[in-house]
Design an enzyme around this catalytic site. Structure first.
Site, PDB file in Angstrom:
ATOM      1  CG  ASP A 151      -9.055   0.022   5.078  1.00  0.00           C
ATOM      2  OD1 ASP A 151      -8.817  -0.124   3.870  1.00  0.00           O
ATOM      3  OD2 ASP A 151      -8.369  -0.502   5.986  1.00  0.00           O
ATOM      4  CD  GLN A 202      -3.034  -4.283   6.860  1.00  0.00           C
ATOM      5  OE1 GLN A 202      -3.010  -3.294   6.120  1.00  0.00           O
ATOM      6  NE2 GLN A 202      -3.633  -5.407   6.505  1.00  0.00           N
ATOM      7  CE  LYS A 225      -3.626  -2.498   2.430  1.00  0.00           C
ATOM      8  NZ  LYS A 225      -4.285  -2.825   3.703  1.00  0.00           N
TER       9      LYS A 225
END
Ligand code: NAP
Length: 285
Positions: A121, A98, A54
């Site tokens: 997200d 994460q 990412k």
């Protein structure tokens, strides 16, 4: 029947290419650089790889890197403090915690600490609510990647019979809502569904996100269906999905492979969200 393989890697490349131009235009217009803060807690090797990918992708696009790596014994209070620091930092457009977090940390509380306009997200309760109400907001990356893949392949969504296998907060549930917003007739199949095969056989578009290797085959799918495989599993044969790919060749009209299908689009969707978050930040400031 000829089966068209939807090349997720190629679609993701195109999306990233146009995002590079859009990021440059944003920087030119605002004099500011979009920034992504990935927050990694502990040393989980798979998470380290995901976060590295990412960050690399963001860097290539001209998005600033505000990565934070915290030790595995980080307390919930300290992690929330870090999220708050990033939330109040104007240089940070988007924050991503994460998952999974090490044991003892409560992911829901941590995720919900991220302001909705930095929730790249799309997993906070606020983002889920905005999606459920069809109000503008940041959408979860894998589901919005699936929609991009369908659009890129020219697969009509409106009015079609679509079945989503799986109802997780990460994939199945938000995807069903995105499809509904695109005027599909949506049915969700889950572990408690009776006669799942009867349902999946109705699907003109079947999206499989059950997390069970090779769950779906030819007997579960209607001839001519479009089949999107979200599953990803390491096996002796390499990476495999939730769908028995070979069985569907010549049976499905369109299909995504694993690897090279949904996976690459997920990162591209995250980058798109980061730029969108930077724009939201501008609008809110
Ligand atoms: P998850 O949280 O484990 O959810 C799985 C869902 O599938 C649940 O809703 C479960 O039903 C349902 N399910 C389980 N067994 C089933 C069965 N036999 N028939 C029908 N439904 C069944 O998984 P997830 O996070 O959504 O991920 C799904 C898969 O996608 C995983 O393989 C994951 O690795 C992969 N994934 C890939 C990407 C990517 O970028 N390519 C991104 C995210 C996830 P219940 O709710 O009833 O338990």
């Amino acid at each position: 029947m000829h089966t068209t393989i939807i090349d997720g890697a190629a679609v993701a490349r195109d999306v990233l290419e146009s995002l590079t131009l859009e990021v440059a235009a944003f920087r030119e217009r605002t004099g500011r650089q979009p920034g992504l803060a990935t927050v990694l807690v502990g040393e989980d090797p798979a998470s380290e790889v995901y976060v590295r990918n990412k960050r690399r992708s963001a860097e290539r696009l001209g998005i600033a890197d505000h990565h934070r790596h915290l030790p595995a014994d980080t307390t919930q209070a300290r992690l929330l403090e870090v999220i708050d620091e990033l939330a109040s930092d104007d240089a940070v457009s988007g924050i991503l915690a994460q998952l999974p977090l090490p044991g003892g940390l409560d992911a829901t509380t941590v995720i919900d600490r991220i302001p909705w306009y930095k929730d790249v997200d799309g997993l906070t309760t606020t983002s889920a609510g905005l999606l459920a109400r069809a109000r503008p907001g940041l959408r979860p990356c894998t589901p919005s990647g699936v929609i991009t893949l369908l659009d890129s392949a020219g697969v009509e969504i409106a009015g079609r019979e679509v079945v989503v296998v799986g109802r997780s907060e990460l994939v199945g549930r938000p995807l069903a809502q995105l499809l509904l917003q695109r005027d599909a007739t949506v049915t969700t199949v889950h572990s408690r569904t009776r006669n799942a095969r009867e349902v999946t056989l109705r699907a003109e578009i079947l999206v499989v996100a059950a997390g069970i290797p090779h769950l779906i085959g030819r007997d579960d799918t209607r001839a001519g269906a479009t089949v999107i495989d979200v599953g990803i599993h390491r096996s002796a044969e390499g990476l495999i999905g939730d769908v028995r790919f070979e069985e569907l060749l010549g049976h499905a009209s369109h299909m995504t492979p694993v690897p090279g299908g949904v996976g690459p689009m997920t990162i591209a969707a995250l980058m798109r969200n980061t730029l969108q978050a930077a724009m939201l930040g501008e609008a809110i400031a």
